[in-house]
Design a protein around this motif. Structure first.
Motif, PDB file in Angstrom:
ATOM      1  N   SER A  19       0.850  -1.203   0.000  1.00 11.45           N
ATOM      2  CA  SER A  19       0.000   0.000   0.000  1.00 11.45           C
ATOM      3  C   SER A  19       0.873   1.236   0.000  1.00 11.45           C
ATOM      4  O   SER A  19       1.838   1.317   0.769  1.00 11.45           O
ATOM      5  N   SER A  35       3.973   8.904  -3.857  1.00 13.38           N
ATOM      6  CA  SER A  35       3.420   8.616  -5.183  1.00 13.38           C
ATOM      7  C   SER A  35       4.251   9.294  -6.271  1.00 13.38           C
ATOM      8  O   SER A  35       4.535   8.695  -7.321  1.00 13.38           O
ATOM      9  N   GLN A  48       6.601   0.121 -15.809  1.00  8.92           N
ATOM     10  CA  GLN A  48       5.744   0.113 -14.629  1.00  8.92           C
ATOM     11  C   GLN A  48       6.188  -1.001 -13.692  1.00  8.92           C
ATOM     12  O   GLN A  48       6.342  -2.153 -14.103  1.00  8.92           O
ATOM     13  N   VAL A  51       1.337  -2.510  -9.988  1.00  5.42           N
ATOM     14  CA  VAL A  51      -0.044  -2.344 -10.421  1.00  5.42           C
ATOM     15  C   VAL A  51      -0.812  -1.752  -9.252  1.00  5.42           C
ATOM     16  O   VAL A  51      -0.820  -2.318  -8.154  1.00  5.42           O
ATOM     17  N   ARG A  52      -1.439  -0.610  -9.463  1.00  8.19           N
ATOM     18  CA  ARG A  52      -2.208   0.052  -8.407  1.00  8.19           C
ATOM     19  C   ARG A  52      -3.692  -0.139  -8.662  1.00  8.19           C
ATOM     20  O   ARG A  52      -4.174   0.133  -9.763  1.00  8.19           O
ATOM     21  N   ASP A  53      -4.397  -0.633  -7.652  1.00 15.14           N
ATOM     22  CA  ASP A  53      -5.852  -0.728  -7.747  1.00 15.14           C
ATOM     23  C   ASP A  53      -6.458  -0.470  -6.381  1.00 15.14           C
ATOM     24  O   ASP A  53      -5.751  -0.046  -5.452  1.00 15.14           O
ATOM     25  N   ARG A  54      -7.731  -0.733  -6.239  1.00 14.93           N
ATOM     26  CA  ARG A  54      -8.422  -0.417  -4.973  1.00 14.93           C
ATOM     27  C   ARG A  54      -7.919  -1.258  -3.812  1.00 14.93           C
ATOM     28  O   ARG A  54      -8.093  -0.890  -2.646  1.00 14.93           O
ATOM     29  N   THR A  55      -7.325  -2.402  -4.090  1.00 13.38           N
ATOM     30  CA  THR A  55      -6.852  -3.275  -3.010  1.00 13.38           C
ATOM     31  C   THR A  55      -5.422  -2.975  -2.591  1.00 13.38           C
ATOM     32  O   THR A  55      -4.938  -3.542  -1.623  1.00 13.38           O
ATOM     33  N   CYS A  57      -1.139  -2.111  -3.857  1.00 12.95           N
ATOM     34  CA  CYS A  57      -0.095  -2.118  -4.896  1.00 12.95           C
ATOM     35  C   CYS A  57       0.540  -3.505  -4.960  1.00 12.95           C
ATOM     36  O   CYS A  57       0.926  -4.052  -3.926  1.00 12.95           O
ATOM     37  N   ARG A  58       0.652  -4.038  -6.180  1.00 17.56           N
ATOM     38  CA  ARG A  58       1.297  -5.333  -6.379  1.00 17.56           C
ATOM     39  C   ARG A  58       2.408  -5.179  -7.401  1.00 17.56           C
ATOM     40  O   ARG A  58       2.220  -4.517  -8.437  1.00 17.56           O
ATOM     41  N   THR A  60       4.650  -5.737 -10.553  1.00 18.12           N
ATOM     42  CA  THR A  60       4.539  -6.374 -11.863  1.00 18.12           C
ATOM     43  C   THR A  60       5.654  -7.421 -11.969  1.00 18.12           C
ATOM     44  O   THR A  60       6.567  -7.460 -11.137  1.00 18.12           O
TER      45      THR A  60
END
Length: 335
Positions: A19, A35, A48, A51-55, A57-58, A60
């Motif tokens: 996160s 950020s 990149q 990967v940023r999403d609602r859950t 950061c993971r 790549t």
């Protein structure tokens, strides 16, 4: 832009926490600043990395490759800093011992004992509500050791290479409520007795919010949980506005009552962390003595310990340390 060790540390923190928000807190940065740094790093590498999403950061696939190369470099640099700072801290006149801690009434007594028994040691203290942040500072060489608590069900992220010593395997967390609260008349409070109350906890304390939410749900309660520091929580509890979680070593006030929760549903593990076993050996006995001094000085906790011992519920370590005679009353306050 040329990559530096601090940029690699940023990547590792994001990967470890999953996160941007948690990584920023761990690194002591504002989230927008972190950020921006991540975008610059990705631009510099031309790819990149997360990967940023609602859950959260993971990494790549390419990000995982970069992290596999970055971690050894970060660890090696941290070791250089640790060894250099340790050497610089030692002087002909003494040794500066840099201690980090989450809140505990044992800390003033611990520092006093260290000064009295080892005059050449000069302890310095850095407080932080985040145990994970303190552990990271020990691993990076910015602190020599940290006394922290791990909320049950919310494991700490212990950096590789740290040594841990358990002071208390499971310390029950009590509830603080107004002295005239109906439940305050009972020696133990059931969660059902607080069904109509709002709670307040400090959500910046690692695991605190999650643990309380989980316990209330398990009890079938849909209580409102407010966010606030514990000084504010105590003030509001005294007026009956909220109830709050407290350490069992907390001392009662005329307007507040400290009570165990029936079944002890919330617990924490108390840990001392350092980089070597020798560093733990140097200070552990004083910390243990300090903790049990303040434990026996807290009426509700002393009664809980005596009851637990009588019912055979205490662990070996707690039974040995908690069974001594009462000590004098130390100074210092904590939640």
């Amino acid at each position: 832009m040329e990559l530096e060790v601090r940029h690699l540390r940023v990547l590792c923190a994001i990967a470890d926490t999953g996160s941007l928000h948690r990584a920023a807190r761990q690194l002591g940065l504002a989230q927008p600043s972190l950020s921006t740094q991540l975008r610059r790093i990705e631009r510099a590498l031309g790819a990149q990395l997360f990967v940023r999403d609602r859950t959260g950061c993971r990494p790549t696939p390419l990000g995982r490759t970069v992290l596999s190369r970055a971690r050894p470099l970060v660890d090696e640099f941290a070791a250089i800093v640790t060894e250099t700072r340790a050497a610089a801290a030692r002087t002909a006149d003494g040794f500066q011992l840099r201690i980090g801690a989450t809140v505990s009434r044992a800390i003033p007594v611990w520092i006093r004992l260290l000064r009295a028994r080892t005059p050449r040691i000069e302890p310095t203290l850095q407080m932080n509500v985040s145990a994970n942040a303190l552990l990271g500072m020990v691993a990076a060489g910015r602190l020599d050791m940290a006394f922290v608590h791990e909320v049950e069900g919310c494991p700490l992220r212990v950096p590789p290479g740290l040594r841990l010593r358990v002071l208390v395997e499971r310390e029950p967390q009590f509830v603080t409520l107004a002295a005239d609260h109906p439940a305050a008349s009972r020696p133990r409070v059931r969660l059902a007795d607080l069904a109509g109350d709002r709670w307040m906890v400090d959500a910046t304390v690692d695991g605190e919010w999650d643990a309380l939410s989980r316990v209330l749900r398990a009890a079938g309660l849909d209580a409102e949980i407010l966010h606030g520091d514990y000084l504010t929580a105590y003030s509001l509890a005294a007026t009956g506005e909220v109830v709050t979680v407290s350490q069992p070593t907390a001392l009662p006030r005329p307007d507040l009552a400290i009570r165990p929760l029936e079944g002890d549903p919330i617990g924490v593990r108390l840990l001392l962390a350092a980089r070597t076993e020798a560093e733990l050996d140097d200070v552990y006995a004083e910390l243990e003595e300090a903790y049990w001094t303040v434990a026996r000085d807290a009426p509700a906790y002393r009664a809980w310990l005596e009851d637990a011992r009588g019912l055979g519920r205490m662990s070996g370590a707690v039974r040995a340390a908690g069974a001594g005679t009462e000590s004098g009353s130390p100074a210092g306050a904590a939640r």
